[in-house]
Design an enzyme around this catalytic site. Structure first.
Site, PDB file in Angstrom:
ATOM      1  N   LYS A   1       0.849  -1.208   0.000  1.00  0.00           N
ATOM      2  CA  LYS A   1       0.000   0.000   0.000  1.00  0.00           C
ATOM      3  C   LYS A   1       0.881   1.253   0.000  1.00  0.00           C
ATOM      4  O   LYS A   1       0.595   2.237  -0.689  1.00  0.00           O
ATOM      5  CB  LYS A   1      -0.916  -0.012   1.233  1.00  0.00           C
ATOM      6  CG  LYS A   1      -1.972  -1.113   1.193  1.00  0.00           C
ATOM      7  CD  LYS A   1      -2.694  -1.281   2.533  1.00  0.00           C
ATOM      8  CE  LYS A   1      -3.609  -2.501   2.509  1.00  0.00           C
ATOM      9  NZ  LYS A   1      -4.286  -2.762   3.788  1.00  0.00           N
TER      10      LYS A   1
ATOM     11  N   GLN B   1      -3.951  -1.350  10.036  1.00  0.00           N
ATOM     12  CA  GLN B   1      -3.891  -2.671   9.409  1.00  0.00           C
ATOM     13  C   GLN B   1      -4.472  -3.722  10.348  1.00  0.00           C
ATOM     14  O   GLN B   1      -4.121  -3.791  11.523  1.00  0.00           O
ATOM     15  CB  GLN B   1      -2.450  -3.017   9.023  1.00  0.00           C
ATOM     16  CG  GLN B   1      -2.304  -4.314   8.248  1.00  0.00           C
ATOM     17  CD  GLN B   1      -2.997  -4.305   6.882  1.00  0.00           C
ATOM     18  OE1 GLN B   1      -3.143  -3.273   6.240  1.00  0.00           O
ATOM     19  NE2 GLN B   1      -3.437  -5.468   6.449  1.00  0.00           N
TER      20      GLN B   1
ATOM     21  N   ASP C   1     -10.598   3.052   4.824  1.00  0.00           N
ATOM     22  CA  ASP C   1     -10.895   1.615   4.798  1.00  0.00           C
ATOM     23  C   ASP C   1     -12.406   1.353   4.842  1.00  0.00           C
ATOM     24  O   ASP C   1     -12.850   0.249   4.553  1.00  0.00           O
ATOM     25  CB  ASP C   1     -10.280   0.939   6.040  1.00  0.00           C
ATOM     26  CG  ASP C   1      -9.128   0.021   5.703  1.00  0.00           C
ATOM     27  OD1 ASP C   1      -9.061  -0.458   4.556  1.00  0.00           O
ATOM     28  OD2 ASP C   1      -8.309  -0.216   6.601  1.00  0.00           O
TER      29      ASP C   1
HETATM   30  N1  GUN Z   1      -6.385  -6.727   6.585  1.00  0.00           N
HETATM   31  C1  GUN Z   1      -6.801  -7.470   5.536  1.00  0.00           C
HETATM   32  N2  GUN Z   1      -7.445  -6.690   4.645  1.00  0.00           N
HETATM   33  C2  GUN Z   1      -7.434  -5.439   5.128  1.00  0.00           C
HETATM   34  C3  GUN Z   1      -7.925  -4.191   4.655  1.00  0.00           C
HETATM   35  O1  GUN Z   1      -8.540  -4.060   3.601  1.00  0.00           O
HETATM   36  N3  GUN Z   1      -7.674  -3.129   5.458  1.00  0.00           N
HETATM   37  C4  GUN Z   1      -7.037  -3.228   6.639  1.00  0.00           C
HETATM   38  N4  GUN Z   1      -6.885  -2.134   7.366  1.00  0.00           N
HETATM   39  N5  GUN Z   1      -6.570  -4.367   7.109  1.00  0.00           N
HETATM   40  C5  GUN Z   1      -6.769  -5.454   6.359  1.00  0.00           C
END
Ligand code: GUN
Length: 291
Positions: free
Chosen positions: A49, A93, A116
């Site tokens: 990311k 995350q 998110d």
């Molecule tokens: N862990 C797995 N997928 C995601 C996501 O889309 N966002 C976040 N913050 N954590 C994750």
């Protein structure tokens, strides 16, 4: 082409955003990542990311907190980033270590910085079909694939396997919304569903988000169905240097001949999630510049 190239679609989105960001005058959009501990999958996702943000011209800020961080310390970091006007998006995350209340942390993020889409207010905005809300990235990415590949959901029977907030439940809500790229008839299956194979066999579009390798087998899929595989499962593979390979929730080799369109794993839905996160960050920047 039968195969849906999510990698290519996500690259298209990244290059569109790169152009849009380059045209901005003044400060660039900024996203803050909070990662707690050293879970290898989380390290890898956040790195990806971070890299994509950089490529677009979005400023990434990375906060790596120790596994032992307290809830108060984590919350203090979130509040600091909420108050920082130069930060447009905040991502924590998932998963967090067990001693931390993950949903409480998501709900502490300023909903207008919740790129998110995990804040309760943004979950509610999906239900209310509010276009200014943030939609969680994986379900939004599936809708984007359908838009860009000319896959209409209008009046179709969409069967979603999995009821997580992050994917299954939210995708079901999006697919049943009124309006273009939606208007589907939706069935949600989960671990307690009776006669699951029979339900899935009735689907025009199957969305597999259950987190089990090879769960969707050829006998469950109607000829000509569209198959969207959201699974990211690690299975042992001694022939790989890492000792594992990534597979989806669909038995790809057996299902592919029956499907009219199908997403591979890797290279299908996965890359779309990162692209949609960047789209959400750009949207957050624009909404915050407006106010
Ligand atoms: N862990 C797995 N997928 C995601 C996501 O889309 N966002 C976040 N913050 N954590 C994750």
């Amino acid at each position: 082409m039968k195969l849906i190239d999510g990698k290519q679609i996500s690259q298209d989105i990244v290059s569109e955003l790169t152009t849009e960001v380059a045209e901005l005058k003044g400060t660039k959009p900024c996203i803050a990542f909070i990662r707690v501990g050293e879970d290898p999958a989380s390290v890898s996702y956040v790195r990806q990311k971070n890299r994509t943000a950089e490529k677009i011209g979005i400023t990434p800020l990375l906060f790596e907190l120790p596994e032992t961080v307290t809830q108060e310390e984590l919350f203090a970091k979130v509040e600091e980033l909420n108050a920082d006007k130069t930060v447009n998006g905040i991502l924590i995350q998932s998963p967090l270590p067990k001693h931390l209340d993950e949903q409480a942390a998501f709900n502490l993020i300023d909903p207008n910085k919740d790129v998110d889409g995990f804040h309760v207010q943004n979950a509610g905005r999906v239900v209310q079909e509010d276009p200014d809300g943030f939609v969680s990235c994986t379900p939004a990415g599936i809708i984007e694939i359908c838009k860009r590949e000319g896959i209409s959901l209008e009046g179709k029977h969409v069967v979603v396997i999995g009821r997580s907030l992050i994917v299954g439940k939210t995708f079901a809500l999006l697919a049943m919304q009124k309006g273009p790229h939606a208007n589907a008839t939706v069935t949600v299956c989960h671990s307690r569903t009776k006669n699951l194979p029979e339900v899935v066999r009735a689907a025009d579009v199957v969305v597999a988000a259950i987190g089990r390798p090879n769960f969707v087998t050829a006998d469950m899929v109607k000829d000509g169905a569209v198959v969207i595989d959201v699974g990211i499962n690690r299975v042992e593979d001694p022939s790989k240097k890492s000792g594992y390979r990534i597979v989806g929730d669909v038995d790809f080799a057996a299902v592919e001949p029956k499907a009219s369109r199908i997403t591979p794993v890797p290279g299908g839905v996965g890359p779309m999630t990162v692209a949609m996160l960047m789209k959400n960050t750009f949207k957050a920047y624009q909404l915050q510049s407006r106010s």
